[in-house]
Design a protein around this motif. Structure first.
Motif, PDB file in Angstrom:
ATOM      1  N   LEU A   1     -26.112  -8.302-104.257  1.00  0.00           N
ATOM      2  CA  LEU A   1     -26.284  -8.627-105.670  1.00  0.00           C
ATOM      3  C   LEU A   1     -25.037  -9.370-106.128  1.00  0.00           C
ATOM      4  O   LEU A   1     -23.925  -8.843-106.053  1.00  0.00           O
ATOM      5  CB  LEU A   1     -26.470  -7.347-106.489  1.00  0.00           C
ATOM      6  CG  LEU A   1     -26.747  -7.495-107.990  1.00  0.00           C
ATOM      7  CD1 LEU A   1     -28.078  -8.194-108.226  1.00  0.00           C
ATOM      8  CD2 LEU A   1     -26.741  -6.120-108.667  1.00  0.00           C
TER       9      LEU A   1
ATOM     10  N   ASN B   1     -26.558 -22.097-108.755  1.00  0.00           N
ATOM     11  CA  ASN B   1     -27.373 -21.063-108.102  1.00  0.00           C
ATOM     12  C   ASN B   1     -26.577 -20.246-107.082  1.00  0.00           C
ATOM     13  O   ASN B   1     -27.111 -19.832-106.047  1.00  0.00           O
ATOM     14  CB  ASN B   1     -28.596 -21.700-107.431  1.00  0.00           C
ATOM     15  CG  ASN B   1     -29.699 -20.692-107.155  1.00  0.00           C
ATOM     16  OD1 ASN B   1     -29.835 -19.694-107.860  1.00  0.00           O
ATOM     17  ND2 ASN B   1     -30.478 -20.935-106.120  1.00  0.00           N
TER      18      ASN B   1
ATOM     19  N   ASP C   1     -26.863 -14.346-108.827  1.00  0.00           N
ATOM     20  CA  ASP C   1     -28.170 -13.900-109.331  1.00  0.00           C
ATOM     21  C   ASP C   1     -28.166 -13.850-110.858  1.00  0.00           C
ATOM     22  O   ASP C   1     -29.115 -14.307-111.503  1.00  0.00           O
ATOM     23  CB  ASP C   1     -28.487 -12.504-108.779  1.00  0.00           C
ATOM     24  CG  ASP C   1     -28.574 -12.491-107.265  1.00  0.00           C
ATOM     25  OD1 ASP C   1     -29.365 -13.274-106.717  1.00  0.00           O
ATOM     26  OD2 ASP C   1     -27.833 -11.699-106.636  1.00  0.00           O
TER      27      ASP C   1
ATOM     28  N   TRP D   1     -29.973 -15.476-116.380  1.00  0.00           N
ATOM     29  CA  TRP D   1     -30.279 -16.002-115.051  1.00  0.00           C
ATOM     30  C   TRP D   1     -31.165 -17.235-115.199  1.00  0.00           C
ATOM     31  O   TRP D   1     -31.827 -17.420-116.223  1.00  0.00           O
ATOM     32  CB  TRP D   1     -30.919 -14.948-114.160  1.00  0.00           C
ATOM     33  CG  TRP D   1     -32.261 -14.433-114.601  1.00  0.00           C
ATOM     34  CD1 TRP D   1     -33.478 -14.791-114.111  1.00  0.00           C
ATOM     35  CD2 TRP D   1     -32.531 -13.438-115.621  1.00  0.00           C
ATOM     36  NE1 TRP D   1     -34.491 -14.095-114.737  1.00  0.00           N
ATOM     37  CE2 TRP D   1     -33.934 -13.262-115.672  1.00  0.00           C
ATOM     38  CE3 TRP D   1     -31.724 -12.689-116.495  1.00  0.00           C
ATOM     39  CZ2 TRP D   1     -34.535 -12.379-116.567  1.00  0.00           C
ATOM     40  CZ3 TRP D   1     -32.341 -11.815-117.374  1.00  0.00           C
ATOM     41  CH2 TRP D   1     -33.715 -11.665-117.408  1.00  0.00           C
TER      42      TRP D   1
ATOM     43  N   LYS E   1     -35.337 -19.606-111.119  1.00  0.00           N
ATOM     44  CA  LYS E   1     -34.805 -18.942-109.935  1.00  0.00           C
ATOM     45  C   LYS E   1     -35.779 -17.897-109.405  1.00  0.00           C
ATOM     46  O   LYS E   1     -36.320 -17.092-110.172  1.00  0.00           O
ATOM     47  CB  LYS E   1     -33.474 -18.256-110.261  1.00  0.00           C
ATOM     48  CG  LYS E   1     -32.846 -17.544-109.056  1.00  0.00           C
ATOM     49  CD  LYS E   1     -31.496 -16.965-109.411  1.00  0.00           C
ATOM     50  CE  LYS E   1     -30.885 -16.211-108.241  1.00  0.00           C
ATOM     51  NZ  LYS E   1     -30.621 -17.097-107.084  1.00  0.00           N
TER      52      LYS E   1
ATOM     53  N   LEU F   1     -35.909 -14.653-107.839  1.00  0.00           N
ATOM     54  CA  LEU F   1     -35.005 -13.534-107.618  1.00  0.00           C
ATOM     55  C   LEU F   1     -35.310 -12.823-106.310  1.00  0.00           C
ATOM     56  O   LEU F   1     -36.468 -12.656-105.926  1.00  0.00           O
ATOM     57  CB  LEU F   1     -35.095 -12.539-108.779  1.00  0.00           C
ATOM     58  CG  LEU F   1     -34.620 -13.038-110.152  1.00  0.00           C
ATOM     59  CD1 LEU F   1     -34.865 -11.970-111.205  1.00  0.00           C
ATOM     60  CD2 LEU F   1     -33.151 -13.441-110.129  1.00  0.00           C
ATOM     61  N   SER F   2     -34.257 -12.390-105.640  1.00  0.00           N
ATOM     62  CA  SER F   2     -34.425 -11.602-104.421  1.00  0.00           C
ATOM     63  C   SER F   2     -34.966 -10.228-104.783  1.00  0.00           C
ATOM     64  O   SER F   2     -34.895  -9.801-105.951  1.00  0.00           O
ATOM     65  CB  SER F   2     -33.075 -11.445-103.722  1.00  0.00           C
ATOM     66  OG  SER F   2     -32.221 -10.619-104.508  1.00  0.00           O
TER      67      SER F   2
ATOM     68  N   ALA G   1     -32.294  -8.328-106.570  1.00  0.00           N
ATOM     69  CA  ALA G   1     -32.087  -8.766-107.955  1.00  0.00           C
ATOM     70  C   ALA G   1     -33.232  -8.308-108.850  1.00  0.00           C
ATOM     71  O   ALA G   1     -33.017  -7.913-109.997  1.00  0.00           O
ATOM     72  CB  ALA G   1     -31.944 -10.288-108.001  1.00  0.00           C
TER      73      ALA G   1
END
Length: 307
Positions: free
Chosen positions: A95, A140, A143, A272, A276, A278-279, A282
């Motif tokens: 993170l 980027n 996160d 954010w 994006k 997010l993982s 995240a």
């Protein structure tokens, strides 16, 4: 080739910091241990990885290519570890958060419980100036970011965490006998500023301009901590966020000077990029903070709400 992951980690840190001494401190190793591992790693290549000119260490072009490969290898190993934990149903991953300097008094409290509950999460938190925070977000590289003023030039999602209050602050010996509506305070005491581009400075300058207040000789400092210490030392007064002043106000080192139109109130925002992806890590953090932010604020910042 018979290099170890440990040697890759050490070499990568040396290339990042351009110093064996700094790398040893960052890795919590002795300087001789780092030097030995670098020598063992170098012995596996016929081309120099580093060179020392004067007292400065430089990474050769070949060394830079090896460092890039080392980073990729270590990232893949890290990903294997994360996938292993995720397969067992645990939140695992890295993170990355960038935080404006004053946000260091806020962000840790909104991370603590999440990190305790998710042992497989590695946190990278960069505390820096506003310009660097926006740059890392736009490129980027993180996160999330924590800011008090949301940048308008980016397409962002935003989650308000808590209020950010800015007061006029003097040291404990500041003797103000004038009324709260009187602007003589700004004629009597030098005004201390944050550096240009700081959200704190922008807010203060906008307030002064809107009230057409006179200001004496100004001094500029590059962090809220430096600003706070300068006010305590009696160099002048300033308008700054309440969030980092809890102990100093309690001890009487600083005092809030009542003034009409203050406090200025903004919000601490988690932001954010809108586009994006997010993982999973995240996403898990965003779910956590969305549901827990009010509880965290009530638990840790009750003192802040009383002002």
């Amino acid at each position: 080739m018979n290099y170890t992951l440990h040697q890759l980690q050490i070499f990568l840190k040396i290339t990042e910091l351009k110093s064996i001494t700094k790398a040893s401190k960052a890795l919590f190793l002795s300087q001789p241990a780092v030097s030995i591992q670098l020598k063992k790693f170098q012995n596996q290549f016929s081309i120099p990885l580093t060179e020392v000119i004067g007292r400065q260490l430089y990474v050769t072009e070949f060394g830079k290519e090896i460092a890039e490969a080392a980073e990729k290898i270590l990232n893949e190993v890290e990903m294997i570890n994360y996938k292993s934990l995720a397969f067992k149903g645990e939140v695992a991953g890295r993170l990355k958060i960038s935080v404006v300097s004053t946000g260091k008094y806020v962000m840790p409290y909104f991370l603590s419980d999440f990190m305790k509950d998710n042992k497989g999460v590695d946190l990278v938190m960069d505390v820096t100036n506003k310009e660097s925070v926006i740059k890392s977000l736009s490129e980027n590289k993180v996160d999330f970011s924590l800011v008090s003023v949301v940048p308008e030039q980016l397409k962002l999602n935003c989650l308000e965490l808590m209020e950010n209050k800015l007061f006029l602050i003097g040291n404990g010996d500041t003797n103000i006998s004038i009324s709260a509506s009187n602007d003589e305070i700004f004629e009597q005491y030098p005004l201390l500023y944050r550096e240009e581009g700081s959200a704190t400075r922008n807010a203060m300058e906008d307030f002064i301009a809107s009230k057409d207040l006179p200001t004496r000789k100004k001094m500029e400092l590059t962090s809220n901590e430096a600003l706070k210490q300068a006010v305590i030392a009696g160099l002048g007064v300033t308008i700054m966020p309440l969030i980092g002043l809890k102990n100093e106000l309690k001890n009487g080192d600083l005092k809030i000077i009542p003034f009409k139109g203050l406090p200025l109130i903004t919000n601490w925002n988690l932001i954010w990029l809108k586009n994006k992806k997010l993982s999973p890590t995240a996403e898990a953090y965003l779910d956590f903070i969305s549901s827990e932010k009010d509880r965290i604020t009530a638990k840790n910042f009750e003192w802040h709400e009383s002002y």
